[in-house]
Every structure is written in structure tokens, then in C-alpha cells.
Design a protein around this motif. Sequence first.
Motif, PDB file in Angstrom:
ATOM      1  N   GLU A  31     -14.180  16.216   1.775  1.00  0.00           N
ATOM      2  CA  GLU A  31     -14.405  14.979   1.602  1.00  0.00           C
ATOM      3  C   GLU A  31     -14.156  13.875  -0.151  1.00  0.00           C
ATOM      4  O   GLU A  31     -14.750  15.377  -0.690  1.00  0.00           O
ATOM      5  CB  GLU A  31     -15.639  13.757   2.134  1.00  0.00           C
ATOM      6  N   ILE A  32     -13.503  13.265  -0.114  1.00  0.00           N
ATOM      7  CA  ILE A  32     -13.699  12.274  -1.763  1.00  0.00           C
ATOM      8  C   ILE A  32     -14.112  11.174  -2.093  1.00  0.00           C
ATOM      9  O   ILE A  32     -13.750  10.709  -0.591  1.00  0.00           O
ATOM     10  CB  ILE A  32     -12.231  13.349  -2.603  1.00  0.00           C
ATOM     11  N   GLN A  33     -14.660  10.663  -2.169  1.00  0.00           N
ATOM     12  CA  GLN A  33     -14.772   8.987  -2.470  1.00  0.00           C
ATOM     13  C   GLN A  33     -14.636   8.740  -3.686  1.00  0.00           C
ATOM     14  O   GLN A  33     -14.262   8.800  -5.002  1.00  0.00           O
ATOM     15  CB  GLN A  33     -16.566   9.378  -3.063  1.00  0.00           C
ATOM     16  N   VAL A  34     -14.202   7.256  -3.278  1.00  0.00           N
ATOM     17  CA  VAL A  34     -12.412   6.420  -4.402  1.00  0.00           C
ATOM     18  C   VAL A  34     -12.980   5.034  -4.378  1.00  0.00           C
ATOM     19  O   VAL A  34     -13.567   4.590  -3.664  1.00  0.00           O
ATOM     20  CB  VAL A  34     -11.357   6.681  -3.781  1.00  0.00           C
ATOM     21  N   ARG A  35     -13.197   4.996  -5.640  1.00  0.00           N
ATOM     22  CA  ARG A  35     -13.470   3.365  -6.150  1.00  0.00           C
ATOM     23  C   ARG A  35     -11.875   2.510  -5.396  1.00  0.00           C
ATOM     24  O   ARG A  35     -11.532   2.701  -4.826  1.00  0.00           O
ATOM     25  CB  ARG A  35     -12.876   3.065  -7.194  1.00  0.00           C
ATOM     26  N   GLU A  36     -12.878   1.455  -5.218  1.00  0.00           N
ATOM     27  CA  GLU A  36     -12.320   0.547  -4.181  1.00  0.00           C
ATOM     28  C   GLU A  36     -10.580  -0.110  -4.735  1.00  0.00           C
ATOM     29  O   GLU A  36     -11.141  -0.069  -5.802  1.00  0.00           O
ATOM     30  CB  GLU A  36     -13.017  -0.989  -3.484  1.00  0.00           C
ATOM     31  N   HIS A  37      -9.945  -0.384  -3.960  1.00  0.00           N
ATOM     32  CA  HIS A  37      -8.812  -1.053  -4.177  1.00  0.00           C
ATOM     33  C   HIS A  37      -7.728  -0.166  -5.097  1.00  0.00           C
ATOM     34  O   HIS A  37      -6.532  -0.797  -5.309  1.00  0.00           O
ATOM     35  CB  HIS A  37      -8.683  -2.346  -5.633  1.00  0.00           C
ATOM     36  N   GLN A  38      -7.994   1.031  -5.189  1.00  0.00           N
ATOM     37  CA  GLN A  38      -7.218   1.844  -5.531  1.00  0.00           C
ATOM     38  C   GLN A  38      -6.277   3.121  -4.427  1.00  0.00           C
ATOM     39  O   GLN A  38      -5.970   4.604  -5.047  1.00  0.00           O
ATOM     40  CB  GLN A  38      -8.496   3.037  -6.963  1.00  0.00           C
ATOM     41  N   PHE A  39      -6.540   3.182  -3.430  1.00  0.00           N
ATOM     42  CA  PHE A  39      -6.271   3.903  -2.719  1.00  0.00           C
ATOM     43  C   PHE A  39      -4.166   3.323  -2.749  1.00  0.00           C
ATOM     44  O   PHE A  39      -4.187   2.688  -2.851  1.00  0.00           O
ATOM     45  CB  PHE A  39      -6.647   3.730  -0.875  1.00  0.00           C
ATOM     46  N   LEU A  40      -3.473   4.905  -2.391  1.00  0.00           N
ATOM     47  CA  LEU A  40      -1.925   3.917  -2.501  1.00  0.00           C
ATOM     48  C   LEU A  40      -2.045   4.410  -1.188  1.00  0.00           C
ATOM     49  O   LEU A  40      -1.125   3.615  -0.262  1.00  0.00           O
ATOM     50  CB  LEU A  40      -1.402   5.081  -3.046  1.00  0.00           C
ATOM     51  N   ALA A  41      -1.865   5.879  -0.716  1.00  0.00           N
ATOM     52  CA  ALA A  41      -1.309   6.970   0.264  1.00  0.00           C
ATOM     53  C   ALA A  41      -2.387   7.528   1.272  1.00  0.00           C
ATOM     54  O   ALA A  41      -2.950   8.171  -0.370  1.00  0.00           O
ATOM     55  CB  ALA A  41      -0.232   6.731   0.493  1.00  0.00           C
ATOM     56  N   ALA A  42      -1.934   8.134   2.150  1.00  0.00           N
ATOM     57  CA  ALA A  42      -2.847   8.923   2.906  1.00  0.00           C
ATOM     58  C   ALA A  42      -1.708   9.972   4.201  1.00  0.00           C
ATOM     59  O   ALA A  42      -1.031   8.815   4.753  1.00  0.00           O
ATOM     60  CB  ALA A  42      -4.020   9.091   2.756  1.00  0.00           C
ATOM     61  N   THR A  43      -2.145  11.099   4.408  1.00  0.00           N
ATOM     62  CA  THR A  43      -1.206  11.618   5.432  1.00  0.00           C
ATOM     63  C   THR A  43      -2.078  10.943   5.974  1.00  0.00           C
ATOM     64  O   THR A  43      -3.121  11.018   6.884  1.00  0.00           O
ATOM     65  CB  THR A  43      -1.615  13.340   5.468  1.00  0.00           C
ATOM     66  N   ASP A  44      -1.526  11.067   7.810  1.00  0.00           N
ATOM     67  CA  ASP A  44      -1.822  10.758   8.788  1.00  0.00           C
ATOM     68  C   ASP A  44      -3.352  11.565   9.599  1.00  0.00           C
ATOM     69  O   ASP A  44      -4.158  10.980   9.864  1.00  0.00           O
ATOM     70  CB  ASP A  44      -1.428  11.196   9.379  1.00  0.00           C
ATOM     71  N   ASN A  45      -3.568  12.804   9.213  1.00  0.00           N
ATOM     72  CA  ASN A  45      -4.653  13.692   8.815  1.00  0.00           C
ATOM     73  C   ASN A  45      -5.679  13.304   8.417  1.00  0.00           C
ATOM     74  O   ASN A  45      -7.261  14.437   8.452  1.00  0.00           O
ATOM     75  CB  ASN A  45      -4.184  14.920   8.922  1.00  0.00           C
ATOM     76  N   ILE A  46      -6.037  12.908   7.900  1.00  0.00           N
ATOM     77  CA  ILE A  46      -6.733  12.271   6.747  1.00  0.00           C
ATOM     78  C   ILE A  46      -7.905  10.849   7.038  1.00  0.00           C
ATOM     79  O   ILE A  46      -6.869   9.835   7.355  1.00  0.00           O
ATOM     80  CB  ILE A  46      -6.456  12.259   5.304  1.00  0.00           C
ATOM     81  N   ASP A  47      -9.266  10.723   7.611  1.00  0.00           N
ATOM     82  CA  ASP A  47      -9.950  10.058   7.737  1.00  0.00           C
ATOM     83  C   ASP A  47     -10.303   9.241   6.580  1.00  0.00           C
ATOM     84  O   ASP A  47     -10.279   9.493   5.470  1.00  0.00           O
ATOM     85  CB  ASP A  47     -10.598   9.945   8.418  1.00  0.00           C
ATOM     86  N   TYR A  48     -10.220   7.566   6.804  1.00  0.00           N
ATOM     87  CA  TYR A  48     -10.164   7.012   6.141  1.00  0.00           C
ATOM     88  C   TYR A  48     -11.496   5.610   6.353  1.00  0.00           C
ATOM     89  O   TYR A  48     -11.734   5.622   7.598  1.00  0.00           O
ATOM     90  CB  TYR A  48      -9.346   5.405   5.257  1.00  0.00           C
ATOM     91  N   SER A  49     -13.275   6.076   5.993  1.00  0.00           N
ATOM     92  CA  SER A  49     -14.111   4.891   5.754  1.00  0.00           C
ATOM     93  C   SER A  49     -14.372   4.176   4.559  1.00  0.00           C
ATOM     94  O   SER A  49     -13.575   4.427   3.722  1.00  0.00           O
ATOM     95  CB  SER A  49     -15.217   5.724   6.396  1.00  0.00           C
TER      96      SER A  49
END
Length: 234
Positions: free
Chosen positions: A108-126
Motif C-alpha cells: 500500500e502507498i499513501q498519496v496526496r489528494e488530487h494527484q492520482f492520475l491512473a491505476a490498473t484495475d487490480n489496485i484498490d482505491y480508498s
Amino acid sequence: MPSNSLPTLMPTKAANETYGGVTYHIDGELVPVLSVDVTNMPVYFEHHILLWKHPTIRISLKTLRGMLRRMMAGMQVFVTQATGTGIVAFSRDGAGHIVPIHLAAGQEIQVREHQFLAATDNIDYSFERVRGVSNMLFGQSGFFIDKFHGHKGDGVLWLHGYGNVFEKVLAPGESIDIEPGGWLYKDTAVRMETVIDRLSSGMFGASFNFIVNRFTGPGRVGIQSMYLHMPSNE
């Protein structure tokens, strides 16, 4: 003791990189472009960043986990998903740096809000809410950290950092202070806290606060050299 190693500039290009069921390319200077072959693995992405696609690619909405909780927090409930045979390309309307993060299964990795671009479908986003820090910066009661977890195997997460993106790998107990708008991502083991230094000029009794976020290892922390503040919904 802090180490003398400087944060490292992350690669700005990628060609025929294969991981997590996709092959992707990153190219461009001021406004980079991410191209992903989604033939074997769907990719979900933030709205309004699609640049071009093969006609065989289908675009649909993907429901995110915890829909009610997201609605209550004012967060997005849907993201856009690309499936089919062929390549789809993304870019954001801003100068910056696209950074791929390979997540192994269970990581798992934690990311600053509004900076997600894309991800493969096998990654969960919360997400999780961090209270207090944003209150000192923008007059709000908190901000959100996006959390991405490789729950169905290896996958790729792509982030957009403004300016250029550097990475610092912290040893256990090692710390680095980063301007609050400067951090982009961190490993879950990296602890983040807010440090306030009160600055007094002595002139007319004027005083100011100097605020940084302190990150303590072990783990990675990403640093962006430019920050564009995106207001929260609160």
C-alpha cells in the motif's frame, strides 16, 4: 542522524515498461503523456485526463469502494475506466512529472489528494481524512490522503507531480522536513507530523509561524518541486 544522501530525481521517461498486466510508456517534456496498453488489464483514471485512445477501447464508469462514506466526505464516487483491446493515453493540463509506482500484491502507498492520475484495475482505491494539518495552512478542518492497495496482485499506480518529482528513502528513525505543499506520496510505515516554529521579528511585536511536515522512516517519501493548491470541498 540525518543521512547526507539527497532526494533522487525520479525517471521522467519510460518505454515498453511492463508490470502488473500492462505495458506503458511515458514521454514528453513540459506536459508528459502516459500511454497504456489495456488489452490484458483494465485501467481506471481521473476524469478529464484522457488524451487519445484506439476506437476499440471502451470507456465506462467504475464505482469505488465505500460509496456512502465517499459521498458523506464530498469525495468522488466514480472514476472512469478503460477496457478493451489497444492503447489509451492520458495527460493532465499542467506542467509536471508522471511517476509510475509499482505495487506488489498486498503493498500500500499513501498519496496526496488530487494527484492520482491512473491505476490498473487490480489496485484498490480508498482514502483517509487527516485533521488539523490543513487547518493551519488553508483555513480548513483537514484534508484527505488517497490510499492505494495492491489487493488482487501486482499493479501500477501513476501519479502526476507538479514540477519535478524526487524520492527520498528514509532509514528507520531518519527524518526529513518538507514544505507542506511539497510532499506527493509516502509509504504507510513513514510517519507524518506537523512542526510549527514561531518566528518573531521583534518589530511592532510581529510574529509568524513557519510550518513544515516532518516525515520519519523507514520508507519512501516523494517530493514535488512545485505545488498547485486544489481546494477541498469543505
